[in-house]
Design a protein around this motif. Structure first.
Motif, PDB file in Angstrom:
ATOM      1  N   THR A 229       0.670  -1.142   0.158  1.00  0.00           N
ATOM      2  CA  THR A 229      -0.033  -0.106  -0.014  1.00  0.00           C
ATOM      3  C   THR A 229       0.985   1.331  -0.090  1.00  0.00           C
ATOM      4  OG1 THR A 229       0.106   0.099   2.403  1.00  0.00           O
ATOM      5  CG2 THR A 229      -1.552  -1.223   1.032  1.00  0.00           C
ATOM      6  N   ARG A 230       0.214   2.311  -0.274  1.00  0.00           N
ATOM      7  CA  ARG A 230       1.032   3.647  -0.202  1.00  0.00           C
ATOM      8  C   ARG A 230       1.422   3.900   1.089  1.00  0.00           C
ATOM      9  NH1 ARG A 230      -2.355   8.353  -3.112  1.00  0.00           N
ATOM     10  NH2 ARG A 230      -0.465   9.541  -2.814  1.00  0.00           N
ATOM     11  N   LEU A 231       0.865   3.423   2.190  1.00  0.00           N
ATOM     12  CA  LEU A 231       1.320   3.735   3.665  1.00  0.00           C
ATOM     13  C   LEU A 231       2.457   2.987   3.837  1.00  0.00           C
ATOM     14  CD1 LEU A 231       0.368   5.006   6.390  1.00  0.00           C
ATOM     15  CD2 LEU A 231      -0.921   2.969   6.629  1.00  0.00           C
ATOM     16  N   GLU A 232       2.615   1.789   3.348  1.00  0.00           N
ATOM     17  CA  GLU A 232       3.716   0.806   3.599  1.00  0.00           C
ATOM     18  C   GLU A 232       5.020   1.504   2.819  1.00  0.00           C
ATOM     19  OE1 GLU A 232       3.009  -3.550   2.978  1.00  0.00           O
ATOM     20  OE2 GLU A 232       0.955  -3.132   3.004  1.00  0.00           O
ATOM     21  N   THR A 233       4.559   1.873   1.698  1.00  0.00           N
ATOM     22  CA  THR A 233       5.831   2.558   0.798  1.00  0.00           C
ATOM     23  C   THR A 233       6.273   3.940   1.518  1.00  0.00           C
ATOM     24  OG1 THR A 233       4.657   1.816  -1.115  1.00  0.00           O
ATOM     25  CG2 THR A 233       6.170   3.827  -1.356  1.00  0.00           C
ATOM     26  N   PHE A 234       5.315   4.615   2.119  1.00  0.00           N
ATOM     27  CA  PHE A 234       5.796   5.990   3.023  1.00  0.00           C
ATOM     28  C   PHE A 234       6.557   5.283   4.102  1.00  0.00           C
ATOM     29  CE2 PHE A 234       4.843   9.134   6.140  1.00  0.00           C
ATOM     30  CZ  PHE A 234       5.484  10.304   5.558  1.00  0.00           C
ATOM     31  N   ALA A 235       6.130   4.420   4.718  1.00  0.00           N
ATOM     32  CA  ALA A 235       6.685   3.868   5.974  1.00  0.00           C
ATOM     33  C   ALA A 235       8.062   3.381   5.447  1.00  0.00           C
ATOM     34  CB  ALA A 235       6.160   2.980   6.745  1.00  0.00           C
ATOM     35  N   ASP A 236       8.332   2.656   4.532  1.00  0.00           N
ATOM     36  CA  ASP A 236       9.796   2.050   4.061  1.00  0.00           C
ATOM     37  C   ASP A 236      10.339   3.432   3.848  1.00  0.00           C
ATOM     38  OD1 ASP A 236       8.900  -0.292   4.329  1.00  0.00           O
ATOM     39  OD2 ASP A 236       8.642  -0.785   2.320  1.00  0.00           O
ATOM     40  N   ALA A 237       9.984   4.249   2.923  1.00  0.00           N
ATOM     41  CA  ALA A 237      10.824   5.301   2.812  1.00  0.00           C
ATOM     42  C   ALA A 237      11.417   6.392   3.915  1.00  0.00           C
ATOM     43  CB  ALA A 237      10.113   6.434   1.737  1.00  0.00           C
TER      44      ALA A 237
ATOM     45  N   HIS B 289       7.194  -3.535  11.769  1.00  0.00           N
ATOM     46  CA  HIS B 289       5.996  -2.999  11.152  1.00  0.00           C
ATOM     47  C   HIS B 289       5.906  -3.573   9.888  1.00  0.00           C
ATOM     48  CE1 HIS B 289       3.821   0.081   8.580  1.00  0.00           C
ATOM     49  NE2 HIS B 289       3.428   0.320   9.686  1.00  0.00           N
ATOM     50  N   LYS B 290       6.857  -4.098   8.998  1.00  0.00           N
ATOM     51  CA  LYS B 290       6.701  -4.644   7.656  1.00  0.00           C
ATOM     52  C   LYS B 290       5.878  -6.149   8.058  1.00  0.00           C
ATOM     53  CE  LYS B 290       9.358  -6.903   3.938  1.00  0.00           C
ATOM     54  NZ  LYS B 290       8.669  -8.236   4.237  1.00  0.00           N
ATOM     55  N   ARG B 291       6.495  -6.834   8.885  1.00  0.00           N
ATOM     56  CA  ARG B 291       5.929  -8.219   9.215  1.00  0.00           C
ATOM     57  C   ARG B 291       4.431  -8.084   9.743  1.00  0.00           C
ATOM     58  NH1 ARG B 291       5.499 -11.033  13.984  1.00  0.00           N
ATOM     59  NH2 ARG B 291       5.456 -13.256  14.029  1.00  0.00           N
ATOM     60  N   TRP B 292       4.224  -7.009  10.391  1.00  0.00           N
ATOM     61  CA  TRP B 292       2.550  -6.769  10.831  1.00  0.00           C
ATOM     62  C   TRP B 292       1.710  -6.548   9.685  1.00  0.00           C
ATOM     63  CZ3 TRP B 292      -0.841  -2.802  10.163  1.00  0.00           C
ATOM     64  CH2 TRP B 292      -1.756  -2.900  10.728  1.00  0.00           C
ATOM     65  N   SER B 293       2.471  -5.704   8.650  1.00  0.00           N
ATOM     66  CA  SER B 293       1.774  -5.372   7.511  1.00  0.00           C
ATOM     67  C   SER B 293       1.463  -6.572   6.487  1.00  0.00           C
ATOM     68  CB  SER B 293       2.392  -4.087   6.500  1.00  0.00           C
ATOM     69  OG  SER B 293       2.665  -3.057   7.539  1.00  0.00           O
ATOM     70  N   ASP B 294       2.694  -7.039   6.404  1.00  0.00           N
ATOM     71  CA  ASP B 294       2.311  -8.337   5.738  1.00  0.00           C
ATOM     72  C   ASP B 294       1.414  -9.511   5.946  1.00  0.00           C
ATOM     73  OD1 ASP B 294       4.176  -7.353   3.939  1.00  0.00           O
ATOM     74  OD2 ASP B 294       6.058  -8.811   4.682  1.00  0.00           O
ATOM     75  N   ARG B 295       1.464  -9.751   7.364  1.00  0.00           N
ATOM     76  CA  ARG B 295       0.564 -10.449   8.103  1.00  0.00           C
ATOM     77  C   ARG B 295      -1.074 -10.054   7.905  1.00  0.00           C
ATOM     78  NH1 ARG B 295       1.520 -13.094  14.132  1.00  0.00           N
ATOM     79  NH2 ARG B 295      -0.585 -13.979  14.261  1.00  0.00           N
ATOM     80  N   PHE B 296      -1.277  -8.940   8.543  1.00  0.00           N
ATOM     81  CA  PHE B 296      -2.679  -8.642   8.573  1.00  0.00           C
ATOM     82  C   PHE B 296      -3.219  -7.556   7.656  1.00  0.00           C
ATOM     83  CE2 PHE B 296      -0.563  -9.096  12.769  1.00  0.00           C
ATOM     84  CZ  PHE B 296      -1.880 -10.024  13.411  1.00  0.00           C
ATOM     85  N   GLY B 297      -2.206  -7.027   6.784  1.00  0.00           N
ATOM     86  CA  GLY B 297      -2.865  -6.190   5.542  1.00  0.00           C
ATOM     87  C   GLY B 297      -3.820  -4.961   5.614  1.00  0.00           C
ATOM     88  N   LEU B 298      -3.927  -4.379   7.151  1.00  0.00           N
ATOM     89  CA  LEU B 298      -4.877  -3.602   7.299  1.00  0.00           C
ATOM     90  C   LEU B 298      -4.408  -2.021   6.721  1.00  0.00           C
ATOM     91  CD1 LEU B 298      -5.685  -4.440  10.958  1.00  0.00           C
ATOM     92  CD2 LEU B 298      -7.247  -4.791   9.129  1.00  0.00           C
ATOM     93  N   ASP B 299      -5.508  -1.432   6.238  1.00  0.00           N
ATOM     94  CA  ASP B 299      -4.910  -0.003   5.689  1.00  0.00           C
ATOM     95  C   ASP B 299      -6.177   0.913   6.169  1.00  0.00           C
ATOM     96  OD1 ASP B 299      -3.506   1.492   3.998  1.00  0.00           O
ATOM     97  OD2 ASP B 299      -4.606   1.214   2.098  1.00  0.00           O
ATOM     98  N   ASP B 300      -6.709   0.841   7.176  1.00  0.00           N
ATOM     99  CA  ASP B 300      -7.655   1.595   7.703  1.00  0.00           C
ATOM    100  C   ASP B 300      -7.148   3.048   8.336  1.00  0.00           C
ATOM    101  OD1 ASP B 300      -6.816   0.363  10.033  1.00  0.00           O
ATOM    102  OD2 ASP B 300      -8.661  -0.593  10.311  1.00  0.00           O
TER     103      ASP B 300
END
Length: 231
Positions: A14-22, A69-80
Motif C-alpha cells: 500500500t501507499r502507507l507501507e511505501t511511505f513507512a519504508d521510505a 512494522h513490515k511483518r505486521w503489514s504482511d500478516r494483517f494487511g490492514l489499511d484503515d
C-alpha cells in the motif's frame, strides 16, 4: 514462541507501507558515519570509523522496528484509519529518535571501551546524562508501545480478518510482548533518576536484561498456549 504458519493478508504493497519504508530508509541514512563530509586524511578516517560500532547498533535498532512494522503489514494487511494514525506516529517518533539513539549508543560504546571508541557528544553533568537516558528510553518505550498498539488493533479486527483461535492468541501475545519490551525503557528511566550518584551510570544496563526476556517469554507463552490447547 513457536508459531504455526499464519496467512499473509498483505498481498499488495500500500501507499502507507511505501511511505513507512521510505521514512525508515531516510532515518537509516541520517545515522551515516560521516554524513556531512568525507574524511580527507588518515586520522580523520580512523576517527570516522570509530563511530562504526555505534552506527551498526543504531541501524540494528531501527531495522528491528522497521521489520516489526513490515511483518505486521504482511500478516494483517490492514489499511484503515487507525493503522494510518499509528504508522504516522511511529514514523514521527523514528525521526525524533534517530539522533538520541546514535548519541546514546556512541556514549555506551565509549564507556565500554574506556574511551577507545570516542563519542563526539560530551556530557558535562549527571543531570545531562539523566536527561539523555530519559529521552532515549522514552522514545524506545513509545515506539514499542506503537508496535504493540498495531497488534492490538489487529486483534480487535480478528473477526473481520477471520483469525483462527491460534492466531488470535498469538496476536495478543505479540502485543503484550512488545509492551513488556518497551517497559525496559521505563525501568531504565526509573533507575537513572533513583539510583545513587555513584551508580547512575549503570542504569542503561537494564536493557541488557532483554537478552533474557525473549527466551523466558517464549517459554511462558508456549506453556499458556498448550494449556489452552492452542499449540
Amino acid at each position: 514462541m513457536s508459531r504455526p504458519e499464519f496467512p499473509k493478508r498483505g498481498q499488495q504493497t500500500t501507499r502507507l507501507e511505501t511511505f513507512a519504508d521510505a521514512a525508515f530508509a531516510f532515518a537509516a541514512a541520517m545515522l551515516a558515519i560521516s554524513i556531512d563530509e568525507i574524511p580527507s586524511t588518515y586520522p580523520e578516517l580512523m576517527l570516522a570509523l570509530q563511530g562504526a560500532p555505534a552506527f551498526a547498533a543504531s541501524m540494528a535498532v531501527i531495522l528491528m522496528f522497521w521489520y516489526a512494522h513490515k511483518r505486521w503489514s504482511d500478516r494483517f494487511g490492514l489499511d484503515d484509519l487507525p493503522t494510518a494514525l499509528l504508522t504516522f506516529l511511529l514514523i514521527m517518533l523514528v525521526m525524533i529518535y534517530v539522533y538520541p539513539l546514535k548519541i546514546f549508543l556512541q556514549g555506551g560504546f565509549s564507556v565500554l571501551t574506556d574511551g577507545a571508541l570516542a563519542s563526539d557528544f560530551r556530557i558535562e553533568s549527571r543531570f545531562q546524562f539523566q536527561v539523555l537516558v530519559t529521552i532515549y528510553s522514552f522514545g524506545f518505550f513509545a515506539m514499542c508501545a506503537l508496535i504493540a498498539a498495531l497488534h492490538g488493533h489487529a486483534w480487535r479486527c480478528r473477526e473481520a480478518l477471520d483469525m483462527s483461535a491460534e492466531e488470535i492468541f498469538d496476536t495478543a501475545a505479540e502485543s503484550i510482548a512488545w509492551l513488556i519490551v518497551g517497559g525496559f525503557g521505563l525501568v531504565a528511566i526509573a533507575l537513572v533518576w533513583l539510583l545513587p550518584e555513584s551508580m547512575t551510570q549503570f542504569a542503561p544496563f537494564a536493557y541488557g536484561l532483554l537478552a533474557f526476556f525473549g527466551p523466558i517469554y517464549s517459554k511462558l507463552a508456549d506453556r499458556v498456549g498448550r494449556r489452552k490447547g492452542l499449540i
